[in-house]
Every structure is written in C-alpha cells, then in structure tokens.
Design a protein around this motif. Structure first.
Motif, PDB file in Angstrom:
ATOM      1  N   ILE A 133       0.512  -1.589   0.417  1.00 29.04           N
ATOM      2  CA  ILE A 133       0.358  -0.455   0.064  1.00 29.04           C
ATOM      3  C   ILE A 133       0.934   1.698   0.257  1.00 29.04           C
ATOM      4  O   ILE A 133       0.702   1.855  -0.515  1.00 29.04           O
ATOM      5  CB  ILE A 133      -0.951  -0.126   1.296  1.00 29.04           C
ATOM      6  CG1 ILE A 133      -1.886  -1.083   0.491  1.00 29.04           C
ATOM      7  CG2 ILE A 133      -2.220   1.363   1.103  1.00 29.04           C
ATOM      8  CD1 ILE A 133      -2.845  -1.278   2.246  1.00 29.04           C
ATOM      9  N   GLY A 154       2.813   1.140  -3.255  1.00 33.60           N
ATOM     10  CA  GLY A 154       1.902   1.158  -4.645  1.00 33.60           C
ATOM     11  C   GLY A 154       2.693   0.048  -6.010  1.00 33.60           C
ATOM     12  O   GLY A 154       2.873   0.689  -7.243  1.00 33.60           O
ATOM     13  N   THR A 165       2.352  -3.055  -6.726  1.00 33.56           N
ATOM     14  CA  THR A 165       1.906  -4.425  -7.245  1.00 33.56           C
ATOM     15  C   THR A 165       1.838  -4.257  -8.715  1.00 33.56           C
ATOM     16  O   THR A 165       1.107  -2.990  -8.848  1.00 33.56           O
ATOM     17  CB  THR A 165      -0.219  -3.943  -6.932  1.00 33.56           C
ATOM     18  OG1 THR A 165      -0.396  -3.787  -5.382  1.00 33.56           O
ATOM     19  CG2 THR A 165      -0.625  -5.236  -6.738  1.00 33.56           C
ATOM     20  N   LEU A 182       0.214  -0.073 -10.829  1.00 32.71           N
ATOM     21  CA  LEU A 182      -1.227   0.500 -10.578  1.00 32.71           C
ATOM     22  C   LEU A 182      -1.793   1.653 -10.988  1.00 32.71           C
ATOM     23  O   LEU A 182      -0.960   1.950 -10.302  1.00 32.71           O
ATOM     24  CB  LEU A 182      -0.712   0.331  -8.733  1.00 32.71           C
ATOM     25  CG  LEU A 182      -2.947  -0.142  -7.976  1.00 32.71           C
ATOM     26  CD1 LEU A 182      -4.429  -0.485  -8.385  1.00 32.71           C
ATOM     27  CD2 LEU A 182      -2.307   0.681  -6.909  1.00 32.71           C
ATOM     28  N   LEU A 190      -5.541   5.210  -8.245  1.00 41.02           N
ATOM     29  CA  LEU A 190      -5.343   4.180  -6.950  1.00 41.02           C
ATOM     30  C   LEU A 190      -4.786   3.929  -5.501  1.00 41.02           C
ATOM     31  O   LEU A 190      -5.322   2.794  -4.685  1.00 41.02           O
ATOM     32  CB  LEU A 190      -6.193   2.743  -7.547  1.00 41.02           C
ATOM     33  CG  LEU A 190      -7.001   3.178  -8.344  1.00 41.02           C
ATOM     34  CD1 LEU A 190      -7.484   1.870  -9.447  1.00 41.02           C
ATOM     35  CD2 LEU A 190      -8.439   3.255  -8.074  1.00 41.02           C
ATOM     36  N   GLN A 191      -3.525   4.652  -5.797  1.00 38.78           N
ATOM     37  CA  GLN A 191      -2.783   4.325  -4.751  1.00 38.78           C
ATOM     38  C   GLN A 191      -2.924   5.223  -3.409  1.00 38.78           C
ATOM     39  O   GLN A 191      -3.523   6.640  -3.231  1.00 38.78           O
ATOM     40  CB  GLN A 191      -1.089   4.697  -5.008  1.00 38.78           C
ATOM     41  CG  GLN A 191      -0.651   3.910  -6.092  1.00 38.78           C
ATOM     42  CD  GLN A 191       0.167   3.807  -6.769  1.00 38.78           C
ATOM     43  OE1 GLN A 191       1.594   4.436  -5.864  1.00 38.78           O
ATOM     44  NE2 GLN A 191       1.069   3.890  -8.266  1.00 38.78           N
ATOM     45  N   GLN A 231      -6.517  -4.000  -3.663  1.00 38.96           N
ATOM     46  CA  GLN A 231      -5.914  -2.933  -4.304  1.00 38.96           C
ATOM     47  C   GLN A 231      -5.026  -3.450  -5.801  1.00 38.96           C
ATOM     48  O   GLN A 231      -4.639  -3.756  -6.785  1.00 38.96           O
ATOM     49  CB  GLN A 231      -4.265  -2.026  -3.747  1.00 38.96           C
ATOM     50  CG  GLN A 231      -3.561  -1.136  -4.508  1.00 38.96           C
ATOM     51  CD  GLN A 231      -2.783  -0.511  -3.433  1.00 38.96           C
ATOM     52  OE1 GLN A 231      -1.758  -1.471  -2.948  1.00 38.96           O
ATOM     53  NE2 GLN A 231      -2.694   0.566  -3.073  1.00 38.96           N
ATOM     54  N   SER A 232      -5.020  -5.027  -5.169  1.00 35.25           N
ATOM     55  CA  SER A 232      -3.883  -6.356  -6.041  1.00 35.25           C
ATOM     56  C   SER A 232      -4.955  -6.452  -7.349  1.00 35.25           C
ATOM     57  O   SER A 232      -4.659  -7.414  -7.795  1.00 35.25           O
ATOM     58  CB  SER A 232      -3.305  -7.068  -5.091  1.00 35.25           C
ATOM     59  OG  SER A 232      -4.635  -8.004  -5.008  1.00 35.25           O
ATOM     60  N   TRP A 235      -7.196  -4.718  -8.741  1.00 31.91           N
ATOM     61  CA  TRP A 235      -8.612  -3.634  -9.327  1.00 31.91           C
ATOM     62  C   TRP A 235      -8.296  -3.724 -11.076  1.00 31.91           C
ATOM     63  O   TRP A 235      -9.592  -2.968 -11.698  1.00 31.91           O
ATOM     64  CB  TRP A 235      -7.924  -2.403  -9.035  1.00 31.91           C
ATOM     65  CG  TRP A 235      -8.972  -1.294  -9.402  1.00 31.91           C
ATOM     66  CD1 TRP A 235      -8.937  -0.863 -10.679  1.00 31.91           C
ATOM     67  CD2 TRP A 235      -9.374  -0.932  -8.493  1.00 31.91           C
ATOM     68  NE1 TRP A 235      -9.472   0.488 -10.157  1.00 31.91           N
ATOM     69  CE2 TRP A 235     -10.560   0.358  -9.086  1.00 31.91           C
ATOM     70  CE3 TRP A 235     -10.778  -2.093  -7.543  1.00 31.91           C
ATOM     71  CZ2 TRP A 235     -11.827  -0.130  -8.727  1.00 31.91           C
ATOM     72  CZ3 TRP A 235     -11.987  -1.641  -7.612  1.00 31.91           C
ATOM     73  CH2 TRP A 235     -12.451  -0.502  -8.015  1.00 31.91           C
ATOM     74  N   GLY A 250     -10.152   3.113  -4.043  1.00 33.20           N
ATOM     75  CA  GLY A 250      -9.055   4.260  -4.153  1.00 33.20           C
ATOM     76  C   GLY A 250      -9.552   5.607  -4.079  1.00 33.20           C
ATOM     77  O   GLY A 250      -8.218   6.233  -4.442  1.00 33.20           O
ATOM     78  N   TRP A 279      -9.130   5.917   1.271  1.00 30.40           N
ATOM     79  CA  TRP A 279      -8.290   6.283   2.091  1.00 30.40           C
ATOM     80  C   TRP A 279      -8.187   6.436   3.850  1.00 30.40           C
ATOM     81  O   TRP A 279      -7.886   6.037   4.194  1.00 30.40           O
ATOM     82  CB  TRP A 279      -6.813   6.543   1.401  1.00 30.40           C
ATOM     83  CG  TRP A 279      -6.910   5.710   0.242  1.00 30.40           C
ATOM     84  CD1 TRP A 279      -6.845   5.881  -1.331  1.00 30.40           C
ATOM     85  CD2 TRP A 279      -6.243   4.774   0.119  1.00 30.40           C
ATOM     86  NE1 TRP A 279      -6.642   4.956  -2.287  1.00 30.40           N
ATOM     87  CE2 TRP A 279      -5.903   3.738  -0.595  1.00 30.40           C
ATOM     88  CE3 TRP A 279      -5.828   3.304   1.282  1.00 30.40           C
ATOM     89  CZ2 TRP A 279      -5.273   2.685  -1.426  1.00 30.40           C
ATOM     90  CZ3 TRP A 279      -5.445   2.316   0.733  1.00 30.40           C
ATOM     91  CH2 TRP A 279      -4.832   1.901  -0.074  1.00 30.40           C
TER      92      TRP A 279
END
Length: 335
Positions: free
Chosen positions: A159, A162, A164, A171, A175-176, A295-296, A298, A311, A316
């Motif tokens: 996370i 970022g 991923t 990513l 979305l981070q 996240q992984s 998406w 995201g 967050w």
C-alpha cells in the motif's frame, strides 16, 4: 491501458465445455455467483439438479496446494462432517480445461447464519469444533502457514509503495494511497504492528493446525436444519481462534458471543483461551490485508464493477479511521 485479466478466456462456451468434459450434460443455463477471487457459476444439468463450477484464479494456488484442499475436504466428508466437498470424476476432484483448474460441487440451498443469534453461534462453534477435530490427523505440507507480522508487513509495504503489478500494467496512481496520507498511515500501521508483536511475544501456540482460514458467515449455510461449512479456498496451517473470531459482531459485549461459540466448539475440541488475546492481531491484519487485496485485484473487471468506490481519497481516510478503531478497541475482548 487495461491489462488482460486472468479470466479473459472464460466465456460461456468454455465454461459449458469444461463442465461437459466430465460427462455431465448441461442445459446451457449459467448463473454467476458472488465470488471475486475465483469464478463460480451455477450450471444447469439436463434431468438433474444444477452443480456449482469453481474455476481457480490462475497462478494463485499450485496444483499441489489445491489437491491438499480437496484431500482435506473429502476426508471431512468421509467422516460425516457437514462440509461441501468437490465431486469426483474417475477418482479425481481437480479437473483441468484449457489450462485452467476447476472443480464441481453439489449445489446446497439454504440460509447464512444470523449475526447475533446466540443459538446459531453455539451451532457454528460446534461445526468448527467438528472440522478441527476431523482435521487433527491432517498435515498440510503445501498450504500457507499463518504468519501475522509477515502478512501485515507485506500488505502495508504494498500500500505504501504502490508496487502491485497488474499483468503488464502498474497500479494507476489514482488508486494508490495519496502521498499526504502516507505519514499517518505509516504511524498507524507501526502502532498496530508493535501491539501485535507484543501480543505474539506473550503467547503464540507451539504448533499450528489445519484450519478453514476464512470461516465468515457467507461461507456457512444452514441446510435442512444443519450448518455446513463451504469454500476451503484459504485453508491453511493456523490456530483455532482464526476460525472463530470472525463471528464476533458486538463491540461492547463480545464475550457473550464468544462464550456461545466456544461452548459449542468445546463439544468436540478443547480450546486454549490464551488464543483470545490474538484476536486483535488477526483483526488488524485483516483490515490492512483487505485493502491490499482490493488494490492487487483492481485490473479484474469483476472487481471494478463490485468495488467502484475503491481508491478515492475518502476510501483511504475511512481505511485510516478503521485502523485507528482497531487500536482504540485493542483489548476489548481480552478484558
């Protein structure tokens, strides 16, 4: 640019061809079920009841890991424990079509448990006790072994960085975790990690055991007056309380719910109450890991449709508030 997702070739004709490769004859009815990690469908069968087809997400589990899952389920079924085990065809439950692993299950119709029903919590405790007792002679060699701090570290690092990778696409920046929230996130995760490490250093079982690993209420079904445990996709070597704490929904008086669950559990299996102090650890890990999991995944169209809210800055901020709640509620259960 959208990355090619893992199930891009899993179109209706392929699904039906896979099912019919077992010798069953479909009536061409396909009904997608609520599953985002794998793909799960109810398939109509000519002159018979429908079956449930589960297609495993490529590269998530190895063949050996899936076979251990199936072996455990079939062993529990053979002992008369109410679980939903895969169907076997020519002596094999793990099937392959066009390079994708899949299996078929009998359809089970029923209701999920009521969150605050104490009688049902007792019954759930009984079932999980039965499952743990039934798995007592099983030894996982390929499945994951629970490691809370390592899991927390990996999820938090993903996370924060970022990092991923989604197929061939990174990513999207949108979305981070926003840069301005990273210092607060680091601080909050560091607090939870320190609390978790202290708990683990105080007590951690000398030996892990085979468990379901994700026994939330959606993976339980009340059918003909009896609860059945579904979906062993996350079965692992872990500790008993991992399969119990997810049924605690009260924050002010969780002990009442725990008492019912444990009383039912101990009908079949002794429970070490020292594990209760580890619930806060697993709760913190789950909150952090869930955000990393979203996240992984998406790039997967199924996730985009289901989790369109993920995201945003509001997401967050809410995630940070949830982590803060984990800290503020720390010790509520063990007190």
């Amino acid at each position: 640019m959208t990355a090619t997702h893992s199930f891009s070739t899993l179109v209706p004709d392929v699904i039906l061809d896979a099912v019919e490769s077992t010798g069953l004859w479909s009536d061409s009815r396909i009904y997608p079920l609520n599953s985002y990690e794998n793909r799960v469908y109810q398939i109509g069968i000519e002159d018979s009841t429908p079956v449930i087809a589960k297609f495993y997400r490529p590269e998530r589990w190895s063949e050996a890991q899936i076979r251990e899952e199936h072996h455990a389920l079939l062993a529990l079924k053979a002992k008369g424990i109410p679980v939903v085990a895969p169907l076997e065809f020519k002596g094999d439950s793990l099937l392959n079509h066009n390079g994708m692993y899949f299996c078929l299950y009998p359809r089970l119709v029923g209701q999920h448990p009521e969150a605050d029903n104490l009688d049902q919590l007792y019954q759930l405790g009984e079932l999980i006790g039965q499952v743990h007792q039934g798995l007592s002679e099983t030894h996982f060699e390929e499945r994951l072994r629970v490691s809370p701090l390592a899991q927390m570290d990996a999820a938090a690092n993903q996370i924060l960085t970022g990092s991923t990778l989604l197929g061939n696409a990174e990513l999207p920046k949108a979305l981070q975790l926003p840069e301005k929230l990273k210092p607060l996130y680091k601080k909050q995760v560091a607090t939870l990690r320190a609390l978790s490490e202290a708990r683990i250093n105080t007590y951690w079982p000398a030996q892990l055991r085979p468990i379901h690993g994700d026994s939330h209420r959606s993976n339980l079904m009340l059918h003909n007056g009896q609860f059945h445990l579904l979906d062993f996709d996350d079965c692992q070597s872990g500790i008993a309380v991992q399969d119990l704490w997810l049924h605690i929904t009260q924050t002010e008086n969780p002990r009442q719910q725990l008492s019912e669950i444990i009383e039912g559990y101990e009908t079949y299996q002794a429970f070490d109450t020292r594990e209760l102090d580890l619930i806060d650890v697993f709760k913190s890990v789950r909150v952090i890991s869930y955000a990393a999991w979203l996240q992984s995944r998406w790039h997967d169209p199924a996730f985009v449709k289901a989790f369109g809210w993920f995201g945003s800055e509001d997401y967050w901020i809410n995630h940070l508030n949830e982590l803060k709640s984990c800290e503020l509620e720390w010790g509520n259960i063990s007190r």
